[in-house]
Design a protein around this motif. Structure first.
Motif, PDB file in Angstrom:
ATOM      1  N   ARG A 170     -19.552   5.736 150.700  1.00 60.30           N
ATOM      2  CA  ARG A 170     -19.169   7.125 150.941  1.00 60.30           C
ATOM      3  C   ARG A 170     -18.705   7.836 149.676  1.00 60.30           C
ATOM      4  N   GLU A 197     -22.045  10.407 152.744  1.00 59.57           N
ATOM      5  CA  GLU A 197     -22.474   9.216 153.486  1.00 59.57           C
ATOM      6  C   GLU A 197     -23.795   8.719 152.907  1.00 59.57           C
ATOM      7  N   TYR A 228     -12.463   8.986 148.928  1.00 61.87           N
ATOM      8  CA  TYR A 228     -12.332   8.765 150.364  1.00 61.87           C
ATOM      9  C   TYR A 228     -10.897   8.404 150.732  1.00 61.87           C
ATOM     10  N   CYS A 369     -14.460   9.665 158.423  1.00 64.76           N
ATOM     11  CA  CYS A 369     -15.929   9.620 158.399  1.00 64.76           C
ATOM     12  C   CYS A 369     -16.504  10.674 159.335  1.00 64.76           C
TER      13      CYS A 369
END
Length: 402
Positions: A170, A197, A228, A369
């Motif tokens: 990610r 992603e 992230y 996510c």
């Protein structure tokens, strides 16, 4: 609760289906039981002949306090599982280098097949040669961070996604090679970090809002490990947890990347931070920041059990289940918010079982996510999510406005 079995586990490193069933039963009891005494199960596997020494070993351990939860008895020996390093150079890095050399200058991406197992799930496939849209940027990827969930999915222990093939990674770092007509603040040749992603690729096409400049002084690999983690921390604490200056915040595990980011963001928001870590190096760094650190490496106690009985918190961030989660929930002050970071939907049983939550307390599940898929505008708004960590590294006393 002890679950005693005979001959279900193996000593040769092979996975035993019967042994896995025993462990699943134990987790089911922990997750769904409503009695505190049932929320910590232990497995004890003896030989099929059940020797007298094994009976004595089981009896002795039933009266001992221990964080170990799986025991394998064979005669005089009693073994417990431990993680050990297998190589200083991961095999996947060598394989990835060979695949990159074979691809030449062509773009490629790494994907994950649902019907494989272990490293055979990884597949490098040719990707399009991107042309940027008006607000997009093309990035030549230099480094990609793989999360624990990526590794678990690769091993078949977690779901990679609902599709048959999924991208990997990610957060990444790289160098800009082209920009869209509406992008005026980045130019080819600039080093950036970002979120996308399926980031494990040679080149990425990504919206400008999901990028920020790489902090000076950080290598590409170091910078790729940050976006992230800080997105999770910023979203959890500021948006969902509504953490305010002067409030008390407990980070139940501060040894990893997300835990460290939570500590930094909580301090930047002006909170009084308490963190749990068993890692000596991490403890020293946290204490140098002025963070109150709880450690129980040799005590066998959970984070909540290491704190004075009177301690309560306005915000608690954890990823526990069973008795440890219940113990943390008991530490919420009136109006307190528990932020659950465990990616439960990626596993077979996402339920968290019966909860005992006192009045005026809440629990929220955090999934950053999902934000990338469902609300990218929220992630990219004003670059606040990505520039958050850059400003913290530039100035340790930075305050973040809500």
């Amino acid at each position: 609760v002890w679950i005693a079995t005979r001959g279900l586990q193996t000593l040769d490193g092979r996975v035993s289906d019967l042994g896995e069933i025993g462990w699943r039963i134990a987790r089911e009891i922990e997750t769904f039981t409503d009695g505190v005494e049932m929320q910590r199960c232990r497995l004890f596997d003896a030989s099929e002949s059940l020797e007298a020494t094994e009976r004595r070993a089981l009896a002795a351990r039933m009266g001992m306090a221990s964080e170990d939860r799986q025991f394998l008895a064979r005669g005089e020996r009693v073994l417990v599982p431990r993680l050990v390093p297998v190589s200083s150079q991961p095999l996947s890095a060598e394989r990835g280098t060979r695949e990159a050399e074979r691809a030449g200058p062509r773009n490629f991406e790494a994907v994950q097949r649902q019907n494989g197992s272990g490293i055979s799930r990884l597949l490098f496939t040719q990707a399009p040669e991107w042309t940027p849209g008006p607000t997009e940027v093309i990035v030549d990827v230099r480094s990609v961070a793989l999360s624990q969930l990526d590794v678990l999915a690769d091993l078949g222990l977690a779901k990679a996604g609902s599709e048959s093939i999924e991208g990997i990674g990610r957060d990444f770092s790289g160098v800009v090679t082209a920009v869209g007509s509406a992008v005026s603040d980045l130019a080819p040749g600039e080093a950036v970090v970002g979120l996308s992603e399926g980031a494990l690729a040679r080149r990425l096409r990504i919206d400008r809002g999901l990028l920020t400049r790489k902090p000076l002084g950080l290598a590409f690999a170091e910078a790729a490990s940050l976006p992230y983690a800080f997105l999770v921390a910023r979203y959890a604490l500021s948006v969902v947890g509504r953490l305010r200056a002067g409030e008390r915040c407990l980070v139940a595990s501060a040894s990893g990347g997300v835990g460290a980011a939570l500590v930094h963001v909580a301090r930047a928001l002006g909170a009084e931070v308490t963190a749990f870590s068993n890692d000596p190096v991490c403890r020293a760094r946290l204490e140098a920041l002025g963070v109150r650190v709880a450690s129980g490496q040799d005590s066998g106690l959970s984070p909540a059990g290491l704190l004075p009985a009177s301690d309560e918190f306005d915000v608690i961030v954890g990823a526990s289940s069973g008795i440890e989660m219940h113990a943390l929930l008991e530490r919420l002050a009136s109006g307190g918010r528990y932020l659950d970071l465990c990616p439960r939907l990626q596993f077979d049983r996402p339920e968290i079982g019966a909860l005992r939550l006192r009045p005026n307390r809440s629990i929220s599940a955090i999934d950053a996510c999902e934000l990338l898929r469902t609300d990218p505008e929220l992630v990219s708004a004003g670059e606040k999510w990505l520039t958050c960590f850059a400003s913290i590294f530039a100035n340790s006393s930075t305050r973040i406005s809500t």
